[in-house]
Design a protein around this motif. Structure first.
Motif: not given
Length: 365
Positions: A25, A29, A312
């Motif tokens: 993650r 991101r 998200p």
């Protein structure tokens, strides 16, 4: 042992996936912090197949499978009917959107799917049999995990099957004995070292992924011996299902499919490269999943998302996971009906224009 023994194993797999997603993650991101603009090349104003400037938008869609961010456009040439992604993904974009699909997070799931398609693999191998007795070496380009080669060995037990692919699956296939040799890379880059080595080269649902189909075809000619056979199977953009189902037609497969060429275009290009087309099939390569896949994609679009490192927000909690399961449970009758209709339509798919793929076999003269 009790009958509930598989539950801990299933829970263990889910926990392991959650750990792998969490580990990826932060990287995703950070990569998406500046948006997706750099993943796309400038938009073309002409057809990459024939050069015509008469283009029209055929489809606008999103990533319906992984749900990675970004919007994708397919243009169609009004002169030759070639369909292509425009603007096309850059090398950085291809790496981003392919990551964790065939390998990484997606390796186990996709490997399982490809491993169950033995009937289709056998059909592909048998389409060559009337035109060659026992090829010595066969190169399967875009081999993935090598499952086709493993099955084709039943039809040609004395043939040495090699595979080529960009993903690490080709290395796993060699270690598992599915391939005599696995090459990791692109065919145009590796072709000079493989020149004239093979009696058969196959490309199953590979050419539509390539950035330059012409280079791939020329490279296939280079690695074939004179008189060698080139076997190609690709989605058919002229399938009636493509228009009936719109963006929910699975073979559009955005953003991975960059070029979708009508059979007439591919036949003509093979002739220009010095090939003679021996066989064209539409009904045999049809995969009866169009309605089922469209139904599944629709349910997946309305259901809460599975956990993925590029999405998200926070990972889905128990409620969102339960809601996702409820959506698919409610849609189960529609999925079953769609699967039944797919099977019924498959009997005449080649004659009715519903076939979602076609197959060409050509000989290098």
């Amino acid at each position: 042992m009790t009958t509930t023994e598989p539950a801990p194993a299933t829970a263990g797999k889910a926990a392991e996936r959650a750990r792998r997603v969490a580990a990826r993650r932060p990287g995703y991101r950070a990569e998406l912090a500046d948006g997706t603009g750099r993943f796309f090349a400038p938009r073309r104003t002409d057809c990459p197949w024939c050069g015509s400037a008469r283009l029209r938008v055929r489809l606008r869609t999103t990533d319906l499978l992984q749900h990675k961010p970004g919007g994708f456009v397919l243009d169609e040439c009004q002169d030759c009917a070639h369909v292509f992604q425009n603007p096309r993904l850059t090398a950085e974009g291809l790496e981003f959107y392919y990551r964790d699909f065939y390998d990484g997070l997606g390796e186990q799931r996709l490997g399982g799917v490809f491993g169950t398609r033995t009937t289709a693999y056998r059909s592909r191998a048998r389409s060559v049999a009337p035109h060659t007795t026992a090829p010595g070496r066969w190169l399967d380009v875009g081999t993935g995990h090598g499952h086709f080669c493993e099955t084709a060995r039943e039809v040609f037990p004395d043939t040495a099957f090699d595979g080529l692919d960009l993903s690490e699956g080709v290395e796993l296939a060699e270690r598992n004995g599915r391939l005599a040799h696995g090459y990791r890379g692109t065919l145009p880059a590796l072709a000079p070292g493989l020149a004239g080595r093979y009696e058969v080269v196959s490309m199953f649902h590979y050419l539509e992924h390539s950035t330059d189909p012409d280079r791939e075809l020329a490279a296939a000619r280079e690695v074939l011996r004179p008189g060698g056979l080139l076997l190609i199977e690709v989605p058919d953009p002229q399938s009636r299902y493509a228009r009936l189902l719109g963006r929910w037609w699975l073979p559009w497969l955005q953003p991975q499919h960059l070029h979708l060429m009508p059979a007439a275009n591919l036949r003509r290009r093979l002739g220009e490269l010095g090939f003679t087309v021996l066989l064209e099939q539409h009904g045999e390569p049809h995969d009866p999943v169009d309605l089922l896949a469209a139904c599944w994609l629709l349910l997946d679009a309305v259901a809460p998302r599975e956990d993925a490192p590029w999405l998200p927000g926070d990972p889905p909690g128990r409620l969102r996971r339960a809601l996702r399961g409820a959506v698919f449970l409610a849609g189960a009758p529609a999925l079953l009906l769609a699967a039944l209709l797919d099977r019924l339509a498959a009997r005449s798919a080649g004659r009715t224009g519903l076939s979602n793929a076609y197959r060409l076999l050509a000989r290098r003269e």
